[in-house]
Design an enzyme around this catalytic site. Structure first.
Site, short mmCIF file in Angstrom:
data_model
loop_
_atom_site.label_atom_id
_atom_site.label_comp_id
_atom_site.label_asym_id
_atom_site.label_seq_id
_atom_site.Cartn_x
_atom_site.Cartn_y
_atom_site.Cartn_z
N TYR A 123 11.89 -5.98 28.14
CA TYR A 123 11.50 -7.45 28.29
C TYR A 123 9.99 -7.52 28.04
O TYR A 123 9.37 -8.79 27.79
CB TYR A 123 11.83 -7.97 29.85
CG TYR A 123 13.24 -7.95 30.09
CD1 TYR A 123 13.94 -6.96 30.10
CD2 TYR A 123 13.79 -9.30 30.07
CE1 TYR A 123 15.36 -7.06 30.38
CE2 TYR A 123 15.23 -9.44 30.48
CZ TYR A 123 16.10 -8.27 30.63
OH TYR A 123 17.36 -8.48 30.87
N LYS A 162 20.59 5.65 30.78
CA LYS A 162 21.44 5.98 29.64
C LYS A 162 20.51 7.31 29.07
O LYS A 162 20.10 7.33 28.07
CB LYS A 162 21.40 4.68 28.60
CG LYS A 162 22.02 5.04 27.34
CD LYS A 162 23.54 4.95 27.73
CE LYS A 162 24.31 5.24 26.29
NZ LYS A 162 25.85 5.55 26.55
N ASP A 171 27.10 2.56 30.82
CA ASP A 171 28.30 2.26 30.31
C ASP A 171 29.34 2.77 31.62
O ASP A 171 30.41 2.04 31.87
CB ASP A 171 28.63 3.06 29.16
CG ASP A 171 28.30 4.13 28.84
OD1 ASP A 171 27.42 5.01 29.64
OD2 ASP A 171 28.76 4.91 27.84
N ASP A 212 19.88 -6.56 34.87
CA ASP A 212 20.23 -7.78 34.77
C ASP A 212 21.83 -7.93 34.26
O ASP A 212 22.48 -8.59 34.83
CB ASP A 212 19.48 -8.07 33.16
CG ASP A 212 19.37 -9.60 32.86
OD1 ASP A 212 19.95 -10.47 33.71
OD2 ASP A 212 18.72 -9.92 31.94
N ASP A 257 25.04 -9.48 36.77
CA ASP A 257 25.83 -10.39 36.64
C ASP A 257 27.18 -10.15 36.80
O ASP A 257 28.24 -10.71 37.21
CB ASP A 257 25.64 -10.92 35.41
CG ASP A 257 24.71 -12.14 35.22
OD1 ASP A 257 23.95 -12.22 36.07
OD2 ASP A 257 24.67 -13.02 34.23
#
Ligand code: NAD
Length: 356
Positions: free
Chosen positions: A142, A189, A221, A245, A249
């Site tokens: 970001y 990751k 994942d 993020d 959700d």
């Protein structure tokens, strides 16, 4: 207690729901004899229209001077359909997070038993889920360098973290785990990304200091899969900006809807409280938005910024009570909900206020 609260409703349903978070705070002030002074400021599309700037200087100055901020959402369909627009609503949100040093985003995923049927996940998998996410908020892709080649056919976003950025949020997550079930899952990751390898090294090093906390490292994942398969296995989840993020959700489905999830962004000084949802173009102006996430954000504000735990719990209890009585907004209703129990934004907001 005398406190100033800056309200930034923002765009779309942000305007519709934030008014209920503010009313809930005003009712709490009245009931418990506090003196909360509210001020309003612009951000996002509304601010661009009025001033040309998604975060006007006046808003930033007010934000720096206040005791806590209640925010709604930013975003407008015009920018979603025009990725090349130079001035964008989300720039306002990213800038205010950076300017206020809001590096830790706390997202409690609390499932109200009354909403077990509202989720698309089976109730027996969900029951008892209680997760606290710590999403890093001021680093990652970001804020890393963004590039586009001269022929505009290649683009990149730099995923970047420094040790101190991981340390300061990990510290908060470890301390929170201590007050909960003493489990921390750090999501990264690290099998592929160098920034994730740094993240993991830092968390591993810090774990040596927090020997009372059971620490687990999980790839993003796998975490995305485990969250749906067995949400109860998680207590505190610590992760980077982008992974957080997306995961939160996904986790909103544990709580039944995006309209149920509140968040707190904290850092060096003033706290910033907001629902996790966006401006929801598809339902704006239809009195369909669930105001409960804004009211629950107000509860986090009372608890974290003002240390008013009883008052914060009062708001949660009022929300719980409305759900117990069977009232639902459309997003948390199901096929069995009678039409007369499905309320609009305003009616749901008022029911909670009446029960505080
Ligand atoms: P969104 O969160 O606005 O909506 C996703 C879905 O959830 C929609 O179907 C919406 O109707 C539903 N929903 C969201 N909040 C709800 C509520 N309170 N009650 C009932 N249903 C609700 O995400 P999106 O559609 O991907 O994005 C819309 C706009 O919001 C975009 O412009 C995006 O940039 C912006 N956005 C802003 C923020 C923020 O301000 N923090 C966060 C995410 C997206």
């Amino acid at each position: 207690m005398n406190k100033n609260i800056l309200v930034i409703p923002g765009d779309g349903i942000g305007q519709e729901v934030t008014t209920w978070g503010q009313k809930a705070l005003a009712k709490i002030a009245d009931k418990y004899h506090h003196n909360f002074t509210f001020d309003i400021a612009l951000m996002g599309h509304e601010a661009i229209e009025a001033t040309g700037n998604p975060l006007p200087d006046e808003t930033l100055a007010k934000a720096k001077a206040t005791d806590a901020i209640l925010f709604g959402a930013i975003g407008h369909i015009k920018y979603d359909n025009d990725p090349s627009a130079k001035v964008r609503p989300e720039q306002g949100l990213l800038k205010i997070r950076k300017e206020l040093g809001l590096y830790a985003n706390l997202r409690p995923i609390k499932l109200f038993d009354e909403l077990l049927e509202a989720s698309s996940i089976k109730p027996e998998i969900l029951k008892g889920s209680d997760i606290l996410f710590f999403r890093e908020l001021t680093g990652d892709v970001y804020f890393g360098e963004k590039k586009r080649s001269e022929d505009r056919k290649t683009a990149s976003d730099l995923m970047i973290y420094s040790t101190y950025e991981v340390e300061r949020i990990a510290e908060k997550a470890f301390l929170a785990a201590r007050t909960r079930r003493k489990k921390l899952c750090s999501v990264d990751k690290a099998n592929v990304l160098e920034s994730s390898r740094l993240w993991r090294e830092v968390v591993q090093e810090m774990a040596k200091k927090y020997t009372d906390i059971e620490v687990e490292h999980m790839f993003i994942d796998n975490a995305a899969m485990q969250l749906i398969k067995d949400p109860k296995r998680f207590d505190v989840v610590l992760t980077a900006n982008l992974f957080g993020d997306i995961l939160t959700d996904e986790a909103s489905q544990i709580a039944g809807s995006m309209g149920m999830l509140a968040s707190a962004s904290i850092g060096d000084k003033v706290g910033f409280y907001e629902p996790i949802h966006g401006s929801a173009h598809d339902i704006v102006g239809k009195n369909l938005a669930n105001p409960l996430a804004s009211i629950l954000s107000a509860s986090l504000l009372l608890d974290i910024s003002f240390g008013l735990k009883t008052e914060a719990d009062n708001l949660i209890a009022a929300v719980e009570q409305v759900l117990k009585q069977g009232f639902r907004t459309k997003d948390i209703a199901n096929a069995k909900t009678e039409a007369s129990m499905i309320l609009g934004t305003k009616e749901m907001g008022q029911k909670v206020i009446d029960l505080i």
